[in-house]
Design a protein around this motif. Sequence first.
Motif, PDB file in Angstrom:
ATOM      1  N   GLU A 115       0.965  -1.083   0.031  1.00 19.78           N
ATOM      2  CA  GLU A 115      -0.190  -0.052   0.150  1.00 19.78           C
ATOM      3  C   GLU A 115       1.025   1.181   0.061  1.00 19.78           C
ATOM      4  OE1 GLU A 115      -2.715  -0.271   3.388  1.00 19.78           O
ATOM      5  OE2 GLU A 115      -3.653  -1.945   2.708  1.00 19.78           O
ATOM      6  N   VAL A 116       0.559   2.079  -0.697  1.00 22.50           N
ATOM      7  CA  VAL A 116       1.274   3.260  -0.956  1.00 22.50           C
ATOM      8  C   VAL A 116       0.459   4.500  -0.961  1.00 22.50           C
ATOM      9  CG1 VAL A 116       3.142   4.624  -2.381  1.00 22.50           C
ATOM     10  CG2 VAL A 116       3.071   2.050  -2.283  1.00 22.50           C
ATOM     11  N   PRO A 117       0.576   5.394   0.280  1.00 25.55           N
ATOM     12  CA  PRO A 117      -0.382   6.620  -0.075  1.00 25.55           C
ATOM     13  C   PRO A 117       0.086   7.601  -0.868  1.00 25.55           C
ATOM     14  CG  PRO A 117       0.179   5.678   2.359  1.00 25.55           C
ATOM     15  CD  PRO A 117       1.041   5.072   1.303  1.00 25.55           C
ATOM     16  N   ASN A 118      -0.858   8.404  -1.393  1.00 25.21           N
ATOM     17  CA  ASN A 118      -0.470   9.441  -2.273  1.00 25.21           C
ATOM     18  C   ASN A 118       0.155   8.935  -3.367  1.00 25.21           C
ATOM     19  OD1 ASN A 118      -1.597  11.437  -0.467  1.00 25.21           O
ATOM     20  ND2 ASN A 118       0.248  11.000   0.845  1.00 25.21           N
ATOM     21  N   TYR A 119      -0.299   7.954  -4.234  1.00 21.07           N
ATOM     22  CA  TYR A 119       0.283   7.308  -5.152  1.00 21.07           C
ATOM     23  C   TYR A 119      -0.725   6.622  -6.184  1.00 21.07           C
ATOM     24  CZ  TYR A 119       4.521   4.902  -7.202  1.00 21.07           C
ATOM     25  OH  TYR A 119       5.603   4.576  -7.962  1.00 21.07           O
ATOM     26  N   SER A 120      -0.580   6.775  -7.267  1.00 22.37           N
ATOM     27  CA  SER A 120      -1.506   6.454  -8.390  1.00 22.37           C
ATOM     28  C   SER A 120      -1.110   4.851  -9.131  1.00 22.37           C
ATOM     29  CB  SER A 120      -1.258   7.477  -9.628  1.00 22.37           C
ATOM     30  OG  SER A 120      -2.190   6.757 -10.781  1.00 22.37           O
ATOM     31  N   ALA A 121      -1.993   4.150  -8.870  1.00 22.22           N
ATOM     32  CA  ALA A 121      -1.969   2.675  -9.357  1.00 22.22           C
ATOM     33  C   ALA A 121      -1.833   2.819 -10.834  1.00 22.22           C
ATOM     34  CB  ALA A 121      -3.188   1.871  -8.854  1.00 22.22           C
ATOM     35  N   GLU A 122      -2.455   3.641 -11.503  1.00 25.42           N
ATOM     36  CA  GLU A 122      -2.617   3.637 -12.838  1.00 25.42           C
ATOM     37  C   GLU A 122      -1.415   4.234 -13.468  1.00 25.42           C
ATOM     38  OE1 GLU A 122      -5.465   5.516 -16.550  1.00 25.42           O
ATOM     39  OE2 GLU A 122      -6.133   5.844 -14.490  1.00 25.42           O
ATOM     40  N   ARG A 123      -1.089   5.294 -12.761  1.00 23.70           N
ATOM     41  CA  ARG A 123       0.233   5.828 -13.668  1.00 23.70           C
ATOM     42  C   ARG A 123       1.618   4.798 -13.070  1.00 23.70           C
ATOM     43  NH1 ARG A 123       0.175  11.870 -10.929  1.00 23.70           N
ATOM     44  NH2 ARG A 123      -1.694  12.881 -11.897  1.00 23.70           N
ATOM     45  N   PHE A 124       1.488   4.048 -11.984  1.00 21.87           N
ATOM     46  CA  PHE A 124       2.506   3.263 -11.717  1.00 21.87           C
ATOM     47  C   PHE A 124       2.518   1.989 -12.841  1.00 21.87           C
ATOM     48  CE2 PHE A 124       3.954  -1.012  -9.936  1.00 21.87           C
ATOM     49  CZ  PHE A 124       5.590  -0.617 -10.036  1.00 21.87           C
ATOM     50  N   ALA A 125       1.326   1.545 -13.130  1.00 19.26           N
ATOM     51  CA  ALA A 125       1.101   0.332 -13.922  1.00 19.26           C
ATOM     52  C   ALA A 125       1.721   0.756 -15.377  1.00 19.26           C
ATOM     53  CB  ALA A 125      -0.191  -0.057 -14.226  1.00 19.26           C
ATOM     54  N   ALA A 126       1.213   2.138 -15.859  1.00 29.04           N
ATOM     55  CA  ALA A 126       1.776   2.658 -17.130  1.00 29.04           C
ATOM     56  C   ALA A 126       3.357   2.777 -17.051  1.00 29.04           C
ATOM     57  CB  ALA A 126       1.090   4.053 -17.551  1.00 29.04           C
ATOM     58  N   TRP A 127       3.890   3.066 -16.068  1.00 31.14           N
ATOM     59  CA  TRP A 127       5.451   3.139 -15.699  1.00 31.14           C
ATOM     60  C   TRP A 127       6.055   1.770 -15.923  1.00 31.14           C
ATOM     61  CZ3 TRP A 127       8.856   1.055 -12.573  1.00 31.14           C
ATOM     62  CH2 TRP A 127      10.290   1.710 -12.408  1.00 31.14           C
ATOM     63  N   PHE A 128       5.522   1.021 -15.116  1.00 30.47           N
ATOM     64  CA  PHE A 128       6.046  -0.482 -15.102  1.00 30.47           C
ATOM     65  C   PHE A 128       5.918  -1.182 -16.514  1.00 30.47           C
ATOM     66  CE2 PHE A 128       5.682  -4.997 -14.392  1.00 30.47           C
ATOM     67  CZ  PHE A 128       6.947  -5.151 -13.747  1.00 30.47           C
ATOM     68  N   ASP A 129       4.824  -0.977 -17.167  1.00 31.43           N
ATOM     69  CA  ASP A 129       4.491  -1.433 -18.540  1.00 31.43           C
ATOM     70  C   ASP A 129       5.682  -0.771 -19.584  1.00 31.43           C
ATOM     71  OD1 ASP A 129       2.372  -3.221 -18.291  1.00 31.43           O
ATOM     72  OD2 ASP A 129       0.906  -1.624 -18.704  1.00 31.43           O
ATOM     73  N   ASN A 130       5.897   0.469 -19.230  1.00 30.53           N
ATOM     74  CA  ASN A 130       6.977   1.008 -20.259  1.00 30.53           C
ATOM     75  C   ASN A 130       8.241   0.310 -20.015  1.00 30.53           C
ATOM     76  OD1 ASN A 130       7.813   3.375 -22.256  1.00 30.53           O
ATOM     77  ND2 ASN A 130       8.949   3.818 -20.517  1.00 30.53           N
ATOM     78  N   LEU A 131       8.664   0.100 -18.851  1.00 31.89           N
ATOM     79  CA  LEU A 131       9.713  -0.211 -18.198  1.00 31.89           C
ATOM     80  C   LEU A 131      10.159  -1.556 -19.196  1.00 31.89           C
ATOM     81  CD1 LEU A 131      12.154   0.139 -16.057  1.00 31.89           C
ATOM     82  CD2 LEU A 131      10.989  -1.650 -14.652  1.00 31.89           C
ATOM     83  N   THR A 132       9.113  -2.274 -19.291  1.00 29.30           N
ATOM     84  CA  THR A 132       9.114  -3.819 -20.121  1.00 29.30           C
ATOM     85  C   THR A 132       9.061  -3.539 -21.562  1.00 29.30           C
ATOM     86  OG1 THR A 132       7.896  -4.734 -18.314  1.00 29.30           O
ATOM     87  CG2 THR A 132       8.107  -6.130 -20.240  1.00 29.30           C
ATOM     88  N   ILE A 133       8.358  -2.698 -22.043  1.00 31.50           N
ATOM     89  CA  ILE A 133       8.137  -2.399 -23.030  1.00 31.50           C
ATOM     90  C   ILE A 133       9.309  -1.954 -24.044  1.00 31.50           C
ATOM     91  CG2 ILE A 133       6.900  -1.088 -25.291  1.00 31.50           C
ATOM     92  CD1 ILE A 133       4.613  -1.328 -23.347  1.00 31.50           C
ATOM     93  N   SER A 134       9.941  -0.841 -23.081  1.00 34.15           N
ATOM     94  CA  SER A 134      11.285  -0.283 -23.404  1.00 34.15           C
ATOM     95  C   SER A 134      12.657  -1.138 -23.449  1.00 34.15           C
ATOM     96  CB  SER A 134      11.454   1.064 -22.838  1.00 34.15           C
ATOM     97  OG  SER A 134      11.722   0.928 -21.414  1.00 34.15           O
TER      98      SER A 134
END
Length: 264
Positions: A115-134
């Motif tokens: 659990e991470v307060p003040n943090y966006s699940a949607e933004r993190f998932a997009a960042w993580f997907d990009n880590l893999t895609i790139s």
Amino acid sequence: MVDSIDIRAFVGGREVSRRQVREWEARRAAAVLAKFASRLGHLATGELVHDATIGELLGSPLDAQRSALTTLKTALGHAGIYAMLKREVAFSERVARTGVAMSRGRTKHAATRLEVPNYSAERFAAWFDNLTISNAETGMVDACPDHYLLRGLPDGRQEVVETTGGSPAASRFLVDYGRTEALTIPADPAYPIQIAGTALLDDGLVIGGVRHQFRDRDGTLEALLTVQFPATVPARLIHQHQWHLACEFGNWMIAAASFAATSP
């Protein structure tokens, strides 16, 4: 890597502190540094890490050890990693094949919640997907001492060489994020963001899989991170892999903070 965000981790249903997760990571970092020293010798490690010996690194802060390990792994390269771990990988593959056969379709799950307060699940998932895609190999390897090689393949699958949980040997497998039919990890409809895939050997034998689920709840990211193993995997390895999940995803969430963190 500075802990710029508050991360609450639950390992085996029990809340653990960030300090405990870092202590687990430090123990694994020391073990992997010692493995490099044993397998490569001081001359080779000196060529790869110029500013400190393995002995000096073992007495260094965790962040310095993490950086040195990433340097060692990336400088050694894919072929070097294969060569250093060839016996371990061959042993692990034999164990995996035997475990799948003996399990007869039964599975076990290693699950960790963050659990991470003040943090966006949607933004993190997009960042993580990009880590893999790139194919950002450094960012993927850096998240846990037990990561040796994580890279995208031309067919879209991901190649992984890592020490899984408390295993004595590193293993190599492929993750196909286009296949989920073999997963026994249920998809929770309360978590709208899903990252799921099947773990395979080169000949297509299914040895496990992952289902990582995320949601936003009252301004807090909630992550349910789950890895599937054959049922014969010992309970100790399952428990240790829960710590592995807390370590890697905690570090990835810190690395993504500038993109995914929100204002209090």
